[in-house]
Each structure stands twice: as C-alpha cells, then as structure tokens.
Design a protein around this motif. Sequence first.
Motif, PDB file in Angstrom:
ATOM      1  N   PRO A  44     -89.869 -64.997  19.282  1.00 23.42           N
ATOM      2  CA  PRO A  44     -89.666 -64.195  18.065  1.00 23.42           C
ATOM      3  C   PRO A  44     -88.452 -64.665  17.270  1.00 23.42           C
ATOM      4  N   GLY A  45     -88.670 -64.868  15.983  1.00 19.97           N
ATOM      5  CA  GLY A  45     -87.582 -65.257  15.094  1.00 19.97           C
ATOM      6  C   GLY A  45     -87.367 -66.740  14.956  1.00 19.97           C
ATOM      7  N   GLU A 112     -83.328 -66.192  14.089  1.00 19.18           N
ATOM      8  CA  GLU A 112     -82.671 -66.036  15.393  1.00 19.18           C
ATOM      9  C   GLU A 112     -81.171 -65.803  15.248  1.00 19.18           C
ATOM     10  N   SER A 113     -80.624 -66.172  14.109  1.00 18.89           N
ATOM     11  CA  SER A 113     -79.183 -66.018  13.897  1.00 18.89           C
ATOM     12  C   SER A 113     -78.852 -64.688  13.221  1.00 18.89           C
ATOM     13  N   ALA A 114     -79.695 -63.677  13.405  1.00 24.09           N
ATOM     14  CA  ALA A 114     -79.457 -62.380  12.759  1.00 24.09           C
ATOM     15  C   ALA A 114     -78.125 -61.772  13.195  1.00 24.09           C
ATOM     16  N   ALA A 384     -92.745 -60.898   8.994  1.00 22.30           N
ATOM     17  CA  ALA A 384     -91.850 -61.852   9.658  1.00 22.30           C
ATOM     18  C   ALA A 384     -90.404 -61.375   9.621  1.00 22.30           C
ATOM     19  N   GLY A 385     -90.192 -60.036   9.655  1.00 22.46           N
ATOM     20  CA  GLY A 385     -88.860 -59.541   9.356  1.00 22.46           C
ATOM     21  C   GLY A 385     -88.645 -59.724   7.862  1.00 22.46           C
ATOM     22  N   GLU A 386     -87.442 -59.489   7.374  1.00 23.06           N
ATOM     23  CA  GLU A 386     -87.217 -59.711   5.946  1.00 23.06           C
ATOM     24  C   GLU A 386     -85.794 -60.162   5.676  1.00 23.06           C
ATOM     25  N   ARG A 387     -85.700 -61.037   4.697  1.00 29.98           N
ATOM     26  CA  ARG A 387     -84.414 -61.558   4.238  1.00 29.98           C
ATOM     27  C   ARG A 387     -83.845 -60.675   3.127  1.00 29.98           C
ATOM     28  N   THR A 388     -84.701 -60.223   2.214  1.00 34.73           N
ATOM     29  CA  THR A 388     -84.278 -59.359   1.123  1.00 34.73           C
ATOM     30  C   THR A 388     -85.288 -58.219   0.988  1.00 34.73           C
ATOM     31  N   PRO A 389     -84.912 -57.005   1.380  1.00 34.44           N
ATOM     32  CA  PRO A 389     -83.625 -56.582   1.928  1.00 34.44           C
ATOM     33  C   PRO A 389     -83.336 -57.270   3.275  1.00 34.44           C
ATOM     34  N   ASN A 390     -82.079 -57.186   3.684  1.00 37.62           N
ATOM     35  CA  ASN A 390     -81.638 -57.869   4.900  1.00 37.62           C
ATOM     36  C   ASN A 390     -82.053 -57.053   6.123  1.00 37.62           C
ATOM     37  N   ASN A 393     -85.271 -57.464  11.513  1.00 39.45           N
ATOM     38  CA  ASN A 393     -86.088 -56.890  12.587  1.00 39.45           C
ATOM     39  C   ASN A 393     -87.189 -55.971  12.064  1.00 39.45           C
ATOM     40  N   ALA A 394     -87.383 -55.939  10.764  1.00 38.19           N
ATOM     41  CA  ALA A 394     -88.435 -55.104  10.190  1.00 38.19           C
ATOM     42  C   ALA A 394     -89.811 -55.650  10.554  1.00 38.19           C
ATOM     43  N   THR A 395     -90.817 -54.808  10.413  1.00 35.79           N
ATOM     44  CA  THR A 395     -92.204 -55.214  10.672  1.00 35.79           C
ATOM     45  C   THR A 395     -93.075 -54.769   9.501  1.00 35.79           C
TER      46      THR A 395
END
Length: 538
Positions: A44-45, A112-114, A384-390, A393-395
């Motif tokens: 994951p990630g 992975e670097s969240a 895939a999670g989200e960058r914007t918004p930050n 770990n979202a789904t």
Amino acid sequence: MSDSSLFLGIDCGTQSTKVLVYDAENREVLSRASVSYELTSNRPGQAEQAPSMWVQACKECIADALDGAGNERGDVAARVKALGVSGQQHGMVALDENKKVIRPAKLWCDVESAAEAEELSKLWGTTIVPAVTASKLLWLKRHEPDSWERLAHVLLPHDYINFWLTGRLCMEARGQSAGGTGTAPAACLRTRCLLARPPTCPNRSYNHNWPLSPTHASDACGTGFLDTAGRCWDEARMETFGCGRIPASMPELIGPGEVVGTLLPAVAKQLGLPEGVQVAPGGGDNAMAALGAGAVHEGTWVLSLGTSGTLFGPSGKPILDPSGTINPFCDSTGQWLPLLCTLNCTGVSEEIRHAFGLSHEEITALAAGERSGCSGTTLLPYFAGERTPNWPNATGAVLGLRPGSFRPGLLYRAALEGATFSLLAGMKRLQQYGLAATELRLVGGGSKNRLWRRIVADSFQLPLRFPAEPEAAALGAALQAAAVHSGTPVGEYVEAHAPPMETEVMQPQHEAGEAYRKSFARHQKWGACLFGGGSCEI
C-alpha cells in the motif's frame, strides 16, 4: 521533401513515454509514438519505476516517431536540430558517486512518505504532501539507511533522461532575469552562504552556479527545497536533512533558455540521430503542457484530465498557500505557475467502467442519460489516497445511495463529477488569491469524453477550448527545443507559434450551474466529514 528543421518533444510520463516530431517552419506535428509501461506497487502506498525503463521507452519511441515521419533513408533524422524532455514531477531518482541508480525511483503518486511529509510540514510551517521529493528523501534516510549513505546525486525523472542524453547532471530552475541582469533577488542572498565550505561540515562540495537569477523554476520547485518566491534553494529546509547531505547532492541549476548540451556520440548513434543535436532543459510535465496548450498569459488556465488531475495557469505573482492546496510552482517563461494536483482522476472512472465490463461509448451513453448532480449520489474519488486535500490515507466512497442507485451510468457519472469537483475546489482556492480564469483549455485523455467536457464547462461555468494536439506536454517540450535552438525567449516563441486549437468552443450552460453548486457542496462536506475531521451535517 522539405528540408526544414525538425524538433523532438519527449514526454516521460507515469504510464507511458510519448515522442512527437515537430516541423517548426510549417508548425506541424509530423508523427507521434508511444510506449506504455507499468509501475511497481507491491505494498500500500508504493509507486516506483526503474529509470532504465524510461530510457528504453525513449529509444523505442524516438525510433518509431522518426519512422512515422518517413525516415526510411535517414533524411528525417538528419533534419533534427534539438529535442526537449517533459517529465513527471517530484520523482526521486537517487544516484551514487559513480552516477549509477541506487534504487527504483519513487514517483509522485507514491505516498509511503506520508509520515515524513507530516513531519516536514510541522518543521517547515507549511503543508508538504507525500508527492514532494523532499519527503521521499527523508523516507529514504529513515527506511533505507544503506541507500542514504550511498546517495551522491538527486535528480527528477526528466533530469535523468537529460543526463542519459548528454552526460550532464543539471536541473531546470534558473535563467536570465526579465531585465537581463542575471542578478539574484534580495530573498536569495541569504542562501549564498551555502557555497562556503565551513570547516565544521567537510561534506559540502557545490557546483550550483549561484546566485540564482529571478526567473524560471518549473521542475526544481517540485522538490520542496526551492524558495519559489525568491527562486533559489532554501537553506533552512536543506539543513533539515543534516550537514551538507542534500545541498551537495542537488545538481547544477540551469534555465529553460539554456542548452543542457548535445547528444553524447554513443547515444546519438543508438538513436540514429546526428551528433550535435541540442538538448533543451525541458521541465515538469505541467509546465511543458502549458506551453503545448499555448497558456502563456494570465486568465488562460489548463485543466488536465489524466492519471492525475491538474489545474494550472500563468501568474505574474507567486501564490504561497500555507494549506498546500495550491502548489507554488513556476512556469517555463519567467512567470509563476500556481497548480493544483489530485491523485485520482481518469483511474476512478476506469475502475467503474471495468467493474461493469462496458466500453467507453456504452457507459458514457448511459451516464449522459443521468441527471446533473447524479440525483444526490456523491462519489468521493480517493481510491489511491489523496494529495489535494492532503489525505494520503483516504479511500473512495459512494454516498447518498437510494434503491436502484447501482446503475452503471449513475456511478460512472458520479465518478466523472467527483474527479471534476476535486479540481473545482482548487479553482475556488485560487479565486481567494485574486486569480481569475477567463477560459479553460482542456487536455489529457479524459478531455476526449464529450460528457466529461460538458460536466467541466457547467461545473466551472467557464468556456472550454481544446488544443488540437493530444500530447500537449510533448509539444511543449518540442516548442521549447525550437525556441532554445533559435535563441528566442520561450514565451515569445510560443506566442509566435501558437499551438492549434479545435474549432469548437464549449460554452457553459448556466441552468446546470445550480445543480452542480449543490452537488459540489455535498462533495466538499462529505470529504471533510469522513477524512478531514469536519462536520458531518449535510
């Protein structure tokens, strides 16, 4: 046959590499070629690729594009004068002291670097997302200490292609100032101390051609280490990683009006190109797409519907958004390029389409029969999670379902609307900084879907124009190469060689605006409720 000069535009993307052959005199794309590839995602990630795969794809694409332009006798290749490379931003290419790749590149979509991004956000007092190269380097230090100890050079993906082509380690980030003085702004002067080699820090060894002049930084700004307003490296941020490690690893900085070099003789032979072909600096894919879409003036914004969704446009001032919603990027003409990027765009609609086993035409026809706003159904596209918004770990989530809602057309339309609303949120944020769009230029694979075009026009309430060239980033790279070869400033060259547009201009339907305003409000509320700690009262 014409003997006009030709230029190659290369776009090294996440899912494929594209190459086109551009005839500058006749303002015509003679041929295109592409090679697809996969990314590694075993946990994951994770999202990684081997840089050697990009090199191989470039070799195949260039050969195919030249052949497509009629290169049977080598006469087409002989007319190539220069090439430019567009590349996916942020990707961490780590090299050792022998300039060999240490490990696969961690890509922009690798999250992975969240944890490291969150740590840097607190240290630096601004929002750093996992996509940014700096967070990936801190991840490397924490999780792969052996690789960290071997680290001697850091490149971005398009920089690595330039290195393979010319043997030169550099990054597109600077150039002559608008006034031609080549001097640094006051904000940059504090960083000049990095050039010193203090006795307390024996690792420092720089070749950065400082001070930087106040112009271009279309790709270096994606590292997280650039002071975007001052257009120079941020000393305090670099020192977060320990004495001298990052400054010593970052490459020489050049500008988009400069020449990286010429093809290495061995590479020229491999590619079937003459020695002496110039390599332009290239840049990040979004900055190159802006050139390829002709977006060189304020008010003209580009919206890209691809693997990622992006919204960007030229600005005469830097936009420094502490929330991280708007990235403080620079363009390749001497202006700034505020940008919003989402991780989830065309992949979301493809998930829905594949689940129902329908063709693009079939499911789009069903979706066109659904009402704007999807009758209250909201799809949050954070697969895939989200960058914007930050929200790494979202789904993904579907809300507002009623009996009979599991219709393929409804869910597909909800996916298109959800991806669009994520981008619309960026436009709302830009408006808070006083930036206004007069039109959108729609690019990317999703832009070919006429229903999606309509959803964008009605959601944004802006007219849409459509660049005729489907590979905007590759065309932008070719235009930059032609400009550099001619000695003309890039912005001036693009104005004089305006990329062609489709004849259609899609105007927004104002009556649909109200339905989308309500649907957009639901999208924002549900997202904040589930992933952002906001109120769940809808």
